[in-house]
Structures are given as structure tokens and as C-alpha cells.
Design an enzyme around this catalytic site. Structure first.
Site, short mmCIF file in Angstrom:
data_model
loop_
_atom_site.label_atom_id
_atom_site.label_comp_id
_atom_site.label_asym_id
_atom_site.label_seq_id
_atom_site.Cartn_x
_atom_site.Cartn_y
_atom_site.Cartn_z
N SER A 12 0.86 -1.37 0.11
CA SER A 12 0.20 0.06 -0.13
C SER A 12 0.87 1.24 -0.12
O SER A 12 2.08 1.16 0.25
CB SER A 12 -0.84 0.05 1.29
OG SER A 12 -0.21 0.28 2.39
N TYR A 150 6.84 8.22 16.42
CA TYR A 150 7.11 8.33 14.77
C TYR A 150 8.08 9.12 14.74
O TYR A 150 9.30 8.82 14.15
CB TYR A 150 5.93 8.88 14.16
CG TYR A 150 6.26 8.70 12.54
CD1 TYR A 150 5.98 7.65 11.88
CD2 TYR A 150 6.42 9.87 11.83
CE1 TYR A 150 6.02 7.46 10.58
CE2 TYR A 150 6.58 9.97 10.45
CZ TYR A 150 6.43 8.71 9.75
OH TYR A 150 6.51 8.83 8.35
N THR A 185 -1.07 9.12 0.72
CA THR A 185 -1.22 7.70 1.05
C THR A 185 -2.37 7.60 2.10
O THR A 185 -2.62 8.54 2.59
CB THR A 185 0.27 7.06 1.63
OG1 THR A 185 0.31 7.86 3.02
CG2 THR A 185 1.31 7.50 0.92
#
Length: 245
Positions: A12, A150, A185
Site C-alpha cells: 500500500s 514516529y 497515502t
């Protein structure tokens, strides 16, 4: 023989767009992610696509996938070290520890394990050498609010990139990092939706086509090994990254 690239997180987002571009450009492409059914969708019967169902957090699965791809493709020219996750936002004392460990396992250990297996293959194949492209993030330099896991893992990727670039010199292994900001995305679309939910009157987050990020990876991969893009930033032009935007 066509050149070969192994792409992690290929089912993906940036990984999928990159895989489709490389297949269309005549490369032999290893598609690595956990779900074989989603990888088969990306492969779409393409004869140069090699499906490799594996979990990047599991060393043996990564080593087996890299070895299998090198055997089927003839050699390993490039790795796009791309698999990553973005866990729920929160202040550091609100973030569940399982989210922290999941981020470390996928975003950092997964990249380390993939680079480790690729480096071993590249320095032992003939002719020697290859290229590793790490997917960093502009979060490595300027994090989003409430994104400690992150941002921490992506900053660590810069250290990994520099170390691989240095250690790879003796073995004709180049390593570079691409920092991508707000490519459209599913992950970024989710962030846009979260921001809209939090403040419906806020400006829509700037973004750009994921295919343009993929083209940047192709440019890095197509260089001869005597040349290297050490760091590249490709992002939505108007996102608030430079100065106060």
C-alpha cells in the site's frame, strides 16, 4: 537481465506506488509485506513481480525473503527500505507503551533487519555492491505535534543511513535517504481526516500525489553506483516545513 529492487511495505501507499512504477519501468521487483493477497493485487500477474510475504520485524523471515528474492532475480541491486507505521497521536505521557514498542519494532528494527540482510547479500554477490534507499520522513527533522514515537524512529533512520553509507564504501554499497512530506497515502489521508475532525475550520493539510514520491525513488535507484543521492526531500510545496511556512 533487468535490474532488481526489493521493496518493503509494498502492499500500500508509497511502497505500492513505487512497486508499480518500477514494474512499469522494466525492473524485477520483490514485493514484501505481511499479506500475500494484497501483494498479489500489486503484482497483478506481472512476470517480473516476486511476491514475498514476510514480517519485517522477524529476522528469519526477512533473511529468507532477501535470499529468495536474490535467487529468483539473479542478484539484489536495490532495496527500498520503506515499511513503516504511524500510531495514534498523543502527548508522551498519554501514548500507550504498546504503540511505542510497535513503532520501534516496525519503523526502526524492521529497517535495521532489512538493511542487515540486504547488506550481507550485496557484499557477497558478484559483482559486489548495491544500493539501499531508506524511507525517512521530514518528521526526522521537523516532527508533527504529538508524534513522539514516529518522530523518534524516523530521526534514528538518519543515523542508520549515515552508518550504512560509510560502512558500505568498501563493498560498493551506496545508501541514501528520502524524506517524503505529505504524499497522499492512506496514512496521510487518515491524518488529514483526523485534523478535520479536530478542527473543521482549519485549512486542509497540503499534500501531493504519491506517484511523484515514487518517481523520486526511481531517480535515486537508477543512478550508477559511483553516484549517490545521500539525502532527498520531496514534499507538498506549500506545507509548513521551511520557516513558518
Amino acid at each position: 537481465m533487468s535490474k532488481s529492487i526489493l521493496i518493503t511495505g509494498a502492499s500500500s501507499g508509497i511502497g505500492r506506488a513505487t512497486a508499480e512504477l518500477f514494474l512499469g519501468s522494466g525492473w524485477t521487483v520483490g514485493l514484501l509485506a505481511r499479506r500475500a493477497d494484497r501483494l498479489e493485487e500489486v503484482a497483478n500477474g506481472h512476470r517480473r513481480a516476486i511476491v514475498l510475504a514476510a514480517d519485517v520485524t522477524k529476522p528469519l523471515e526477512v533473511e529468507t525473503a532477501v535470499a529468495e528474492f536474490a535467487t529468483q532475480a539473479g542478484r539484489l541491486d536495490v532495496v527500498f527500505n520503506n515499511a513503516g507505521i504511524f500510531t495514534a497521536s498523543g502527548l508522551i505521557d498519554e501514548i500507550p507503551l504498546e504503540d511505542w514498542y510497535a513503532s520501534l519494532n516496525v519503523n526502526l528494527s524492521g529497517m535495521f533487519l532489512t538493511a542487515r540482510a540486504a547488506f550481507a547479500q550485496m557484499r557477497n554477490q558478484a559483482p559486489i555492491g548495491g544500493r539501499i534507499i531508506n524511507n525517512g520522513s521530514i518528521a526526522a527533522h521537523v516532527p508533527r505535534p504529538q508524534s513522539t514515537p514516529y518522530a523518534t524512529t524516523k530521526a534514528a533512520i538518519t543515523g542508520l543511513t549515515k552508518s550504512l553509507s560509510l560502512d558500505g564504501r568498501a563493498y560498493n554499497i551506496a545508501c541514501g535517504q528520502i524524506d517524503i512530506g505529505n504524499a497522499r497515502t492512506p496514512m496521510v489521508e487518515d491524518l488529514i481526516a483526523r485534523a478535520a475532525d479536530a478542527d473543521p475550520n482549519a485549512p486542509v493539510m497540503e499534500s501531493f500525489a504519491v506517484e511523484d514520491a515514487a518517481r523520486s525513488v526511481l531517480h535515486m535507484a537508477e543512478l550508477p553506483l559511483e553516484a549517490n543521492v545521500q539525502f532527498m526531500t520531496v514534499m507538498a510545496t506549500k506545507m509548513p516545513y521551511i520557516g513558518r511556512g
